[in-house]
Design a protein around this motif. Structure first.
Motif, PDB file in Angstrom:
ATOM      1  N   ASN B 538      18.010  14.288  70.834  1.00 42.91           N
ATOM      2  CA  ASN B 538      17.628  13.579  72.063  1.00 42.91           C
ATOM      3  C   ASN B 538      16.858  14.455  73.034  1.00 42.91           C
ATOM      4  O   ASN B 538      15.957  13.992  73.722  1.00 42.91           O
ATOM      5  CB  ASN B 538      18.872  13.009  72.751  1.00 42.91           C
ATOM      6  CG  ASN B 538      19.413  11.812  71.991  1.00 42.91           C
ATOM      7  OD1 ASN B 538      18.677  11.185  71.220  1.00 42.91           O
ATOM      8  ND2 ASN B 538      20.674  11.505  72.179  1.00 42.91           N
ATOM      9  N   LYS B 542      12.387  14.252  72.779  1.00 46.85           N
ATOM     10  CA  LYS B 542      12.258  13.230  73.807  1.00 46.85           C
ATOM     11  C   LYS B 542      10.811  12.756  73.966  1.00 46.85           C
ATOM     12  O   LYS B 542      10.533  11.559  74.002  1.00 46.85           O
ATOM     13  CB  LYS B 542      12.792  13.755  75.134  1.00 46.85           C
ATOM     14  CG  LYS B 542      12.798  12.690  76.203  1.00 46.85           C
ATOM     15  CD  LYS B 542      13.509  13.142  77.459  1.00 46.85           C
ATOM     16  CE  LYS B 542      13.604  12.022  78.469  1.00 46.85           C
ATOM     17  NZ  LYS B 542      12.331  11.466  78.880  1.00 46.85           N
ATOM     18  N   GLY B 543       9.879  13.721  74.035  1.00 43.79           N
ATOM     19  CA  GLY B 543       8.472  13.369  74.232  1.00 43.79           C
ATOM     20  C   GLY B 543       7.983  12.409  73.161  1.00 43.79           C
ATOM     21  O   GLY B 543       7.364  11.386  73.457  1.00 43.79           O
ATOM     22  N   TYR B 544       8.297  12.731  71.920  1.00 42.32           N
ATOM     23  CA  TYR B 544       7.834  11.896  70.817  1.00 42.32           C
ATOM     24  C   TYR B 544       8.581  10.567  70.759  1.00 42.32           C
ATOM     25  O   TYR B 544       8.010   9.531  70.438  1.00 42.32           O
ATOM     26  CB  TYR B 544       7.982  12.646  69.488  1.00 42.32           C
ATOM     27  CG  TYR B 544       6.981  13.767  69.336  1.00 42.32           C
ATOM     28  CD1 TYR B 544       5.665  13.482  68.943  1.00 42.32           C
ATOM     29  CD2 TYR B 544       7.320  15.083  69.600  1.00 42.32           C
ATOM     30  CE1 TYR B 544       4.733  14.491  68.812  1.00 42.32           C
ATOM     31  CE2 TYR B 544       6.395  16.103  69.475  1.00 42.32           C
ATOM     32  CZ  TYR B 544       5.102  15.804  69.072  1.00 42.32           C
ATOM     33  OH  TYR B 544       4.167  16.804  68.941  1.00 42.32           O
ATOM     34  N   ILE B 545       9.872  10.620  71.094  1.00 39.05           N
ATOM     35  CA  ILE B 545      10.644   9.370  71.103  1.00 39.05           C
ATOM     36  C   ILE B 545      10.083   8.428  72.174  1.00 39.05           C
ATOM     37  O   ILE B 545       9.904   7.237  71.946  1.00 39.05           O
ATOM     38  CB  ILE B 545      12.149   9.660  71.334  1.00 39.05           C
ATOM     39  CG1 ILE B 545      12.727  10.369  70.098  1.00 39.05           C
ATOM     40  CG2 ILE B 545      12.923   8.382  71.604  1.00 39.05           C
ATOM     41  CD1 ILE B 545      14.154  10.856  70.247  1.00 39.05           C
ATOM     42  N   ASP B 546       9.744   8.998  73.334  1.00 41.08           N
ATOM     43  CA  ASP B 546       9.145   8.183  74.396  1.00 41.08           C
ATOM     44  C   ASP B 546       7.838   7.549  73.937  1.00 41.08           C
ATOM     45  O   ASP B 546       7.568   6.375  74.183  1.00 41.08           O
ATOM     46  CB  ASP B 546       8.888   9.035  75.646  1.00 41.08           C
ATOM     47  CG  ASP B 546      10.183   9.386  76.370  1.00 41.08           C
ATOM     48  OD1 ASP B 546      11.223   8.804  75.997  1.00 41.08           O
ATOM     49  OD2 ASP B 546      10.162  10.237  77.273  1.00 41.08           O
ATOM     50  N   LYS B 547       7.023   8.352  73.262  1.00 43.22           N
ATOM     51  CA  LYS B 547       5.742   7.833  72.748  1.00 43.22           C
ATOM     52  C   LYS B 547       5.974   6.663  71.799  1.00 43.22           C
ATOM     53  O   LYS B 547       5.307   5.642  71.875  1.00 43.22           O
ATOM     54  CB  LYS B 547       5.009   8.932  71.963  1.00 43.22           C
ATOM     55  CG  LYS B 547       3.978   9.683  72.771  1.00 43.22           C
ATOM     56  CD  LYS B 547       3.213  10.651  71.878  1.00 43.22           C
ATOM     57  CE  LYS B 547       2.738  11.820  72.717  1.00 43.22           C
ATOM     58  NZ  LYS B 547       1.993  12.815  71.961  1.00 43.22           N
ATOM     59  N   THR B 548       6.942   6.858  70.894  1.00 40.63           N
ATOM     60  CA  THR B 548       7.229   5.798  69.927  1.00 40.63           C
ATOM     61  C   THR B 548       7.736   4.549  70.646  1.00 40.63           C
ATOM     62  O   THR B 548       7.352   3.434  70.311  1.00 40.63           O
ATOM     63  CB  THR B 548       8.273   6.287  68.902  1.00 40.63           C
ATOM     64  OG1 THR B 548       7.828   7.531  68.368  1.00 40.63           O
ATOM     65  CG2 THR B 548       8.425   5.302  67.770  1.00 40.63           C
ATOM     66  N   ASN B 549       8.580   4.764  71.656  1.00 39.70           N
ATOM     67  CA  ASN B 549       9.096   3.613  72.398  1.00 39.70           C
ATOM     68  C   ASN B 549       7.990   2.821  73.085  1.00 39.70           C
ATOM     69  O   ASN B 549       8.070   1.606  73.213  1.00 39.70           O
ATOM     70  CB  ASN B 549      10.136   4.074  73.427  1.00 39.70           C
ATOM     71  CG  ASN B 549      11.508   4.208  72.795  1.00 39.70           C
ATOM     72  OD1 ASN B 549      11.863   3.430  71.897  1.00 39.70           O
ATOM     73  ND2 ASN B 549      12.269   5.191  73.224  1.00 39.70           N
ATOM     74  N   LYS B 550       6.952   3.533  73.504  1.00 39.24           N
ATOM     75  CA  LYS B 550       5.811   2.839  74.114  1.00 39.24           C
ATOM     76  C   LYS B 550       5.151   1.907  73.099  1.00 39.24           C
ATOM     77  O   LYS B 550       4.770   0.791  73.417  1.00 39.24           O
ATOM     78  CB  LYS B 550       4.796   3.859  74.617  1.00 39.24           C
ATOM     79  CG  LYS B 550       4.876   4.056  76.112  1.00 39.24           C
ATOM     80  CD  LYS B 550       3.738   4.919  76.602  1.00 39.24           C
ATOM     81  CE  LYS B 550       4.151   5.587  77.906  1.00 39.24           C
ATOM     82  NZ  LYS B 550       3.426   6.815  78.157  1.00 39.24           N
ATOM     83  N   GLU B 553       7.203  -1.111  72.577  1.00 43.31           N
ATOM     84  CA  GLU B 553       7.026  -2.067  73.657  1.00 43.31           C
ATOM     85  C   GLU B 553       5.812  -2.958  73.420  1.00 43.31           C
ATOM     86  O   GLU B 553       5.853  -4.161  73.621  1.00 43.31           O
ATOM     87  CB  GLU B 553       6.846  -1.292  74.956  1.00 43.31           C
ATOM     88  CG  GLU B 553       7.534  -1.920  76.132  1.00 43.31           C
ATOM     89  CD  GLU B 553       7.562  -0.938  77.282  1.00 43.31           C
ATOM     90  OE1 GLU B 553       6.669  -1.029  78.124  1.00 43.31           O
ATOM     91  OE2 GLU B 553       8.445  -0.052  77.286  1.00 43.31           O
TER      92      GLU B 553
END
Lengths: 451, 619
Positions: B538, B542-550, B553
């Motif tokens: 986590n 985080k940076g890559y997880i955030d990108k994937t979450n975008k 969306e």
């Protein structure tokens, strides 16, 4: 089915022959009703027919009519093109007749839009043609023509292929970890290959920014403290009195634009209220605006009064223009020089007197030199020409920078893959193609795998 | 009268019948032969890239495959451990004797579940609704729901050399009539093919000429809930050898003798699982291909020759096997063959795996055109859950592409349709960083609990695991790394910069070069292994997880745009013909789903959006 649209496809008034284009399901029927000659409803595709356009019994014009049947036409719909010979009046009359007989006047770019929607043009081509429609100068037209020839689509497509190769190789390493005979995609390989892609994108970007200059022109901001002669300079450059010029500080409250051509390139001049901090609300708005414009302009003409020592305000201006393309202009050279030249060392300086119209042409020469305007006229234009495209490529370069940093930090390949995929998708967006299954085909055609 | 009948006792059938029975519905599992329950007719392994994560997901939802593999394997390893957290995946060598035995025991001991040996020849329908089945012995059995999981047995042909005969994977009687019954009910059937390599006698292999491939030396398990029970030193090794010029020449000289190239096979085979003939013809410039020798059972004499699927006649298979190092004197115990079978066109299905044409009829596994034990089990579980939910009058469970590989699998099957047997690959999952091995339970166990498949014991274990992650995270946010010379020396030794003051552990962990192990060292503490992994992922990614979450969306926004059920695609202007046909066939529920249908291009989506805006301005 779509309705039938018509418009004059040539620029009216200039050429001997004008073309009126009609597209849609009723195109042939409508033109046939007005046409005296062969029965157009029986005409084969890609044929030309001689005859007359009639208004009831009156001959309007002697014409050649070309018939293109769906789907083999520019828009993908039935198209009739009427070549009229009778000049502006009869061309307009023909259009009027068409509109009275069931056609609708096409909106700007509507033929192109239909071509795109019917899969006849990809997005990049469509945008280039859109630019062509709006092309005003010869140079812009040349550039727009290049886009139409698919050259750019091909460049981007080949970059995507390279990228797909990398992605596929990495995917194979991940999905078939036990296979030792597939090349293992290493940090070093990625460093090398991504650098190549970056170089090509950077090149396209650089050329594209030149392309943008050709299309949108160069935006020039004139900055300087109040009463230094900004509006007068603008007027001298565009040779008309547009900005309000007075001797009272702070009268130029709006940002006034003027345009003129330099070596075939449009120069958009912007005069700004001084960058001075002020309590006057009306002027404050102007000041805020100019700060924003400062960020957006391609070139700054920074104006100083040669007859007075530099003020704090002048120094502030110098500081603000530090990272921008700037020409330093020392105005009022007709007066005694009082300014401390020290501050300007290592900078391009032009001394002028706007009042006496002295050395204004030197400013123009300098701009021409800074932007290579004379060479632009003779170059080949293969660039992306609108800001959507340019911003996509900029994003791509940004992603590559991320990839390089991550790769140097030994970030795991699967994470870097996320950026590689994004890059591939973004480039696909540029040419309107993001068909993901291409990846699997690539994997299975290039690598020997399986149990 | 049963509530559910499951036809077929393979990996899909086992999960489907267990799911229905465990949720509480009276279920009957009909299979041709009890000996073939949870059979592994091809490779003796479970898991693999992407597939290992699917097994974790099955387990997290309350399925059986993961635990059954844990108690039945000969070797286990973690693949891709160095390539990123999103692609780590388990693979084990499963014992072909104990895996089916253990599964059969579980089935026998499950409440609400009856087992029966029979072949089904017909389904009974009334007004496009399922009513039951008829066996080949003309026994009628009624049920509210039927799940078909017949694998490769539908109308199967075994092919080897120039011979072709009706038969299932072990040469048994195939299901000859059911396929016809399905076609009569309007379901489109297609022909697919797959193959399997020869098996050789363990004692006739010269292991000195092969290299050894061992299991991992840390304890691993598919189960999200239970600890591994095997001993690391008890694992059996696999072996690696290669084809050579002699093997290749033999194949090229005799292509006309194999079933594949002599035109006997009409079914479409998988690209990712080509026969050795295919590999050598298509990749001529490769000097050698890897061949994996894998043990099939602890108490058994056979080794599986992985990578050597072939349809050559028997005498040639002998020559080919003997051409390779380690196998010069190997005795073949079972020859390789190809099998052709009927499968249902997967676009006949809804996302719930219920057929569009017959209410209450579900299909799962290889009959839907997939390949692989794990893909089959996953579908069986989903079909079982959805048949149960439907009995209870509830909405079906449809996992999204960002929630599970199982979601990707079902979505691909229904929307893209298939042209070859479908195998899950990590590259099919666009959000794979979210679909990890380590977080399968976080993603799915609450869902499994809700449908009634996670019992209290498992649920408590899950909750405790979550609690430990939370506690560790809180601890790391509070505890400070002591500013000592020793600690700074340690940091220097791992190329990290010195501490300037007391630093919170959580913050220090954000440095790319600092791992959880380093924090343990610096604090002189030991953390829970699972919790430690979660916290580390986590923070680190985080940076890559955030990108994937975008990206997720973006997809979900498209999913929100509903397409009216009564839409007539003939009225949508300027759609490409192929897109019009595919859209009419699949009838996607959302724009998001429409974008994933193969043959529907971005410009078609634009046209569709324009049409919807015009015709349904208020939706």
């Amino acid at each position: 089915m779509s309705d039938t649209i018509a418009a004059i496809a040539t620029s009216v008034g200039r050429s001997a022959i004008n073309i009126i284009r009609v597209s849609g399901s009723e195109a042939i029927k409508i033109v046939d009703n007005l046409f005296k000659g062969v029965d157009l409803t029986k005409a084969k595709t890609h044929t030309i027919h001689y005859g007359f356009i009639m208004d009831k019994n009156e001959k309007i014009d002697e014409v050649l009519v070309s018939v293109f049947l769906s789907p083999k036409s520019y828009t993908g719909e039935d198209i009739v093109e009427i070549n009229s010979h009778g000049g502006v009046a009869s061309t307009n009359k023909i259009l009027e007749l068409l509109l009275n007989n069931g056609c609708r006047l096409a909106e700007p770019g509507e033929f192109l839009k239909r071509a795109f929607l019917n899969g006849k043009k990809d997005l990049l081509e469509a945008e280039s043609i859109g630019d062509l429609i709006n092309a005003e100068t010869e140079m812009e037209r040349k550039m727009s023509m290049k886009g139409v020839t698919k050259e750019l689509s091909q460049m981007i497509t080949s970059l995507r292929e390279k990228l797909l190769n990398i992605i596929a190789n990495i995917e194979v390493n991940i999905d078939y970890p036990e296979y030792d005979d597939v090349i293992i995609y290493t940090k070093e390989l990625l460093t090398k290959n991504i650098k190549e892609i970056k170089e090509e994108l950077t090149k396209i970007l650089k050329e594209s920014e030149t392309g943008k200059i050709i299309r949108d022109g160069i935006t020039v901001g004139i900055l300087g403290k109040p009463n230094v002669g900004k509006s007068s300079l603008l007027n001298a450059l565009i040779k008309e009195d547009k900005a309000i010029v007075t001797d009272i500080e702070g009268t130029t409250r709006d940002i006034v634009e003027g345009k003129f051509l330099l070596n075939g390139i449009t120069l958009n001049l912007i005069d700004t209220a001084g960058l001075r901090e002020t309590d006057n609300i009306v002027e404050q708005i102007g000041v805020e605006k100019s700060k924003k414009i400062l960020e957006e302009v391609d070139l700054i003409l920074a104006l100083f009064d040669i007859s007075k020592p530099l003020t704090e305000e002048d120094k502030e201006l110098l500081e603000k223009t530090k990272n921008k393309k700037t020409i330093i202009i020392l105005n009022k050279s007709d007066l005694t020089e009082q300014i401390n030249n020290e501050e300007f060392k290592n900078k391009e300086i032009i001394k002028v007197s706007v009042k006496e119209n002295k050395n204004i042409d030197k400013i123009l020469d300098k701009i021409s030199e800074m932007f290579n305007l004379k060479e632009l006229e003779t170059q080949d234009y293969t660039y992306l020409s609108n800001s959507r495209q340019i911003s996509i490529i900029k994003n791509c370069v940004k992603i590559i920078n991320d990839i390089e940093v991550a790769n140097n930090n030994d970030t795991e390949i699967d994470l870097i893959q996320i950026d590689l995929q994004n890059l591939w998708n973004l480039l696909g967006e540029l040419i309107g193609d993001t068909y993901k299954d291409g990846l699997l085909d690539e994997i299975f055609s290039k690598f020997c795998l399986g149990k | 009268m049963y509530e559910v009948i499951v036809i077929g006792g393979g990996h899909a059938g086992c999960e489907a019948s267990l799911a229905c029975a465990r949720i509480g519905h009276k279920t009957l599992l009909i299979t041709g032969n009890f000996n073939n329950i949870a059979d592994m007719p091809c490779n003796p392994s479970i898991g693999g890239s992407a597939k290992g994560i699917v097994v974790r997901e099955i387990d997290a939802l309350g399925g059986e495959m993961g635990y059954n593999a844990d108690i039945s394997h000969l070797q286990i390893k973690m693949l891709n451990s160095k390539k990123g957290p999103g692609v780590r995946s388990l693979r084990c060598q499963a014992d072909k004797t104990t895996y089916p035995q253990n599964m059969l025991n579980t089935l026998k001991n499950t409440k609400n579940l009856d087992l029966k040996e029979a072949l089904v020849k017909e389904i009974i329908t009334e007004n496009n609704e399922i009513k039951g089945i008829i066996t080949e012995e003309n026994e009628k059995i009624l049920a509210k729901k039927v799940i078909i999981t017949t694998g490769t047995y539908l109308n199967a042909d075994i092919l080897r050399g120039h011979s072709k005969h009706k038969g299932g994977p072990h040469g048994e009687k195939p299901s000859l009539y059911l396929s016809e019954s399905l076609q009569k009910n309007g379901l489109r059937i297609r022909r697919l093919k797959t193959g399997t390599p020869p098996r050789v006698l363990k004692s006739t292999i010269d292991y000195n000429e092969c290299s050894e491939e061992k299991g991992d030396d840390t304890l691993l398990s598919f189960s999200n809930f239970y600890d591994p029970i095997y001993k690391i030193e008890d694992q059996l090794p696999c072996y690696l050898t290669y084809t050579n010029a002699k093997t290749h020449k033999l194949i090229l000289d005799n292509l006309d003798k194999c079933a594949l190239y002599s035109g006997l096979i009409v079914g479409i085979g998988p690209r990712y699982c080509p026969s050795i003939e295919d590999k050598i013809v298509k990749f001529k410039d490769k000097e050698r291909h890897q061949i994996f020798l894998e043990p099939e059972r602890l108490n058994g004499e056979e080794m599986y020759v992985g990578g050597f699927s072939t349809t050559m006649p028997e005498e040639l298979q002998e020559e080919l096997i003997h051409s390779m190092d380690g196998l010069h004197n190997a005795k073949i115990t079972k020859y390789g063959y190809a099998i052709e079978y009927d499968a249902i066109d997967s676009t006949e299905l809804k996302m719930s795996l219920e057929t569009k044409k017959i209410e209450g009829l579900y299909t799962a596994g290889q009959i839907n055109g997939t390949s692989g034990y794990e893909e089959a089990a996953a579908q069986g579980l989903i079909a079982g859950i959805n048949a149960s939910l439907s009995l209870e009058g509830k909405e079906p469970l449809i996992l999204k592409r960002n929630e599970a590989y199982i979601g990707v699998l079902v979505d691909d099957l229904i929307n893209k349709g298939i042209t070859e047997p479908y195998r899950l690959l990590t590259s099919r999952a666009e959000f794979r960083l979210l679909l990890r091995h380590d977080n399968a339970d976080i993603r799915l166990t609450e869902i499994g609990r809700k449908v009634g498949l996670i019992n209290d014991e498992k649920y408590n274990i899950f909750k405790q695991k979550q609690q430990r992650v939370k506690e560790l995270e809180e601890h790391l946010k509070e505890v400070k790394i002591p500013l000592t010379e020793e600690n700074n020396k340690y940091l220097e030794s791992i190329n990290s910069s010195k501490l300037l003051g007391k630093t919170v552990a959580y913050e220090l962990l954000k440095r790319p070069e600092i791992t959880m192990k380093d924090i343990e060292h610096l604090l002189n503490e030991t953390f829970d292994k699972h919790a430690s992994e979660q916290v580390e992922i986590n923070i680190k990614y985080k940076g890559y997880i955030d990108k994937t979450n975008k990206e997720v969306e973006k997809m979900l926004n498209l999913e929100k745009k509903q397409i009216p059920k009564d839409i007539n695609y003939d009225n949508v202007r300027n759609l490409a013909t192929e897109a019009r046909q595919k859209l009419s066939l699949v009838r996607p529920l959302t724009i998001g789903q429409a974008t994933r249908i193969s043959g529907v291009n971005p410009s078609d989506i634009t046209m569709l959006l324009v049409y919807l805006k015009k015709e349904y301005p208020n939706e």
